[in-house]
Design a protein around this motif. Structure first.
Motif, short mmCIF file in Angstrom:
data_model
loop_
_atom_site.label_atom_id
_atom_site.label_comp_id
_atom_site.label_asym_id
_atom_site.label_seq_id
_atom_site.Cartn_x
_atom_site.Cartn_y
_atom_site.Cartn_z
N THR A 1 -12.16 2.61 -9.02
CA THR A 1 -11.94 3.59 -10.08
C THR A 1 -13.16 4.39 -10.50
O THR A 1 -13.02 5.33 -11.31
N GLY A 2 -14.36 4.00 -10.01
CA GLY A 2 -15.54 4.67 -10.56
C GLY A 2 -16.77 4.59 -9.69
O GLY A 2 -16.69 4.74 -8.46
N ASP A 3 -17.91 4.31 -10.30
CA ASP A 3 -19.21 4.39 -9.66
C ASP A 3 -19.82 2.99 -9.48
O ASP A 3 -20.32 2.40 -10.43
N PRO A 4 -19.82 2.45 -8.26
CA PRO A 4 -20.35 1.10 -8.02
C PRO A 4 -21.83 0.96 -8.33
O PRO A 4 -22.31 -0.16 -8.56
N SER A 5 -22.58 2.06 -8.36
CA SER A 5 -24.02 1.96 -8.62
C SER A 5 -24.31 1.52 -10.05
O SER A 5 -25.45 1.16 -10.37
N LEU A 6 -23.29 1.49 -10.91
CA LEU A 6 -23.48 1.07 -12.30
C LEU A 6 -23.46 -0.45 -12.48
O LEU A 6 -23.67 -0.95 -13.59
N ILE A 7 -23.22 -1.20 -11.42
CA ILE A 7 -22.91 -2.62 -11.52
C ILE A 7 -23.99 -3.45 -12.21
O ILE A 7 -23.68 -4.41 -12.92
N ASP A 8 -25.26 -3.11 -12.05
CA ASP A 8 -26.34 -3.99 -12.53
C ASP A 8 -26.30 -4.25 -14.03
O ASP A 8 -26.79 -5.27 -14.51
#
Length: 457
Positions: free
Chosen positions: A164-171
């Motif tokens: 649904t979105g941006d995986p780079s935000l995971i941290d």
């Protein structure tokens, strides 16, 4: 006397040195997860135990004397304590433990039912020492379980971000709120560091100094932001709720700031206060306001709050077809958060067209405290005993519970393509277990950078 290794065990261990067969010269044991909630283990925390309790001269005359007195009173006899054995370690080995420990690299993610660590004595006179250390070494279950839980949540959130979105935000999608909910400062330190193997958000300050002390790093691995608690909002009174919120925006004019918003009516706060009275200030602010609901049914409250904020402050549709709030506003859920509720919240948001980009989670007790040794069914078992110069395969297989069947022989962990497998030492394949401790010395150390890198292989 702090950290007397002679006292860091279960009482029944004191009598075991008399119970092995005559002619025993080595006891070889291993540590594994026999299954549990998740089907893999993130291995972390052994280096702390080695540095804090096992490395260097850990046996002294004063510690032997203390143990002699304590155990005589504890058992009502002075015949059970193996004073001669400990005196031998002091005299022959200068108080350094004649033990070899091999383990997988810290941060490794290994399927359950595999060997993670082995322990064996290096002096035949000290065969009893291997399993004497079980009580202390099995406490590895705690950092491993926290790191594993955190890893599982990371994988869960990442699945929704990819959808649904941006995986780079995971941290920064899971923030540690657990310090106040654990049993001790030590638990906060150990468990908080275990969480940071996977994420970068924490309010558990004790974890930061733990990493610096035990994992050779002066770098910063955990980050936080200014945030309100209920007292800083409710001290303005209910009539002053708007002023309390405006004060937060004025005190922190840049960057992220989180404000708990459910002191009275979270929906009114989102619609009328954040969404109308303070709308222009939010949109003109050089940063992002994070609204925190803190009560109610999480999946329902988060969805409604997100929808109100979207209606009032705007949203866009991303390339995956999901709604993303105006970048000036986000939501953090920190109440009732666990692996299951995170999945429910994200699924409810996605089902209603909202991206996982909009939400961050704060996890406390379920991350650092609501775990136990059987969450991942950890066990430490002898698998080989050398008696009269010959190795004996040692195992148990209870007819009442075959899930407790233990492994046999001297073990190693190998990797066949992408498949981990525990086999006997004489079988083919490079052993992934490394010697990390031998005869009182730490042989292999890991920095926290290395641990994090290993966890993301």
């Amino acid at each position: 006397m702090k950290n007397n290794i002679l006292l860091l065990t279960d009482s029944y261990k004191l009598s075991h040195y008399k119970q092995y067969p005559a002619g025993t010269s080595q006891i070889y044991s291993y540590f594994e997860s026999r299954g549990g909630k998740f089907d893999y283990i993130t291995f972390f925390g052994l280096q702390y135990l080695l540095k804090e309790y096992l490395a260097g001269q850990v046996v002294t005359q004063a510690k032997i004397d203390q143990a002699t007195q304590l155990y005589a009173a504890h058992f009502g006899t002075d015949t059970l304590f193996n004073r001669e054995g400990w005196q031998y370690i002091l005299d022959k080995h200068q108080g350094r433990l004649p033990i070899r420990i091999k383990a997988v690299a810290e941060g490794s993610v290994i399927p359950t039912h595999n060997v993670l660590m082995t322990v064996e004595n290096t002096d035949p006179e000290c065969f009893w020492l291997s399993n004497f250390l079980e009580t202390l070494l099995v406490q590895l279950w705690y950092p491993c379980t926290v790191a594993t839980t955190s890893k599982a949540v990371k994988n869960l959130i990442l699945d929704y971000l990819e959808q649904t979105g941006d995986p780079s935000l995971i941290d920064f999608k899971l923030h540690d709120f657990g310090f106040r909910g654990v049993s001790s400062v030590e638990s906060a330190s150990i468990g908080g560091a275990a969480h940071l193997v996977n994420f970068m958000g924490t309010d558990t300050v004790a974890a930061l100094t733990f990493i610096q002390e035990y994992y050779q790093s002066n770098s910063m691995f955990g980050f936080s932001i200014p945030a309100a608690e209920h007292s800083t909002i409710t001290s303005w009174t209910q009539d002053g709720e708007l002023d309390a919120y405006r004060n937060m925006l004025q005190q922190y004019p840049e960057g992220l700031v989180a404000v708990v918003s459910d002191s009275y009516d979270v929906y009114h706060a989102c619609e009328k206060l954040w969404g109308e009275a303070l709308k222009d200030e939010i949109l003109q602010r050089n940063g992002t306001l994070v609204v925190r609901p803190d009560s109610g049914i999480p999946k329902e409250v988060v969805l409604r709050v997100t929808e109100i904020l979207g209606e009032k402050l705007g949203y866009t549709i991303n390339s995956k077809g999901y709604k993303v709030l105006n970048p000036k506003i986000r939501v953090i859920q920190g109440d009732g958060v666990n692996y299951e509720s995170i999945g429910e919240i994200l699924e409810n948001l996605a089902a209603n067209g909202w991206s996982a980009d909009n939400i961050t989670f704060g996890m406390g007790g379920a991350l650092l405290q609501k775990v136990h040794r059987d969450t991942q069914k950890f066990a430490f078992k002898c698998s080989c005993a050398t008696v009269n110069g010959e190795d004996r395969l040692v195992f148990k297989d209870p007819i009442t519970d075959h899930g407790k069947k233990s492994k046999k022989g001297r073990l190693k962990l190998i990797l066949n393509d992408t498949h981990y497998q525990t086999v006997n030492q004489d079988e083919d394949g490079a052993d992934l277990l490394q010697t990390v401790f031998e005869n009182g010395e730490i042989i292999k150390e890991f920095t926290f950078d290395e641990v994090k890198n290993q966890a993301n292989v």
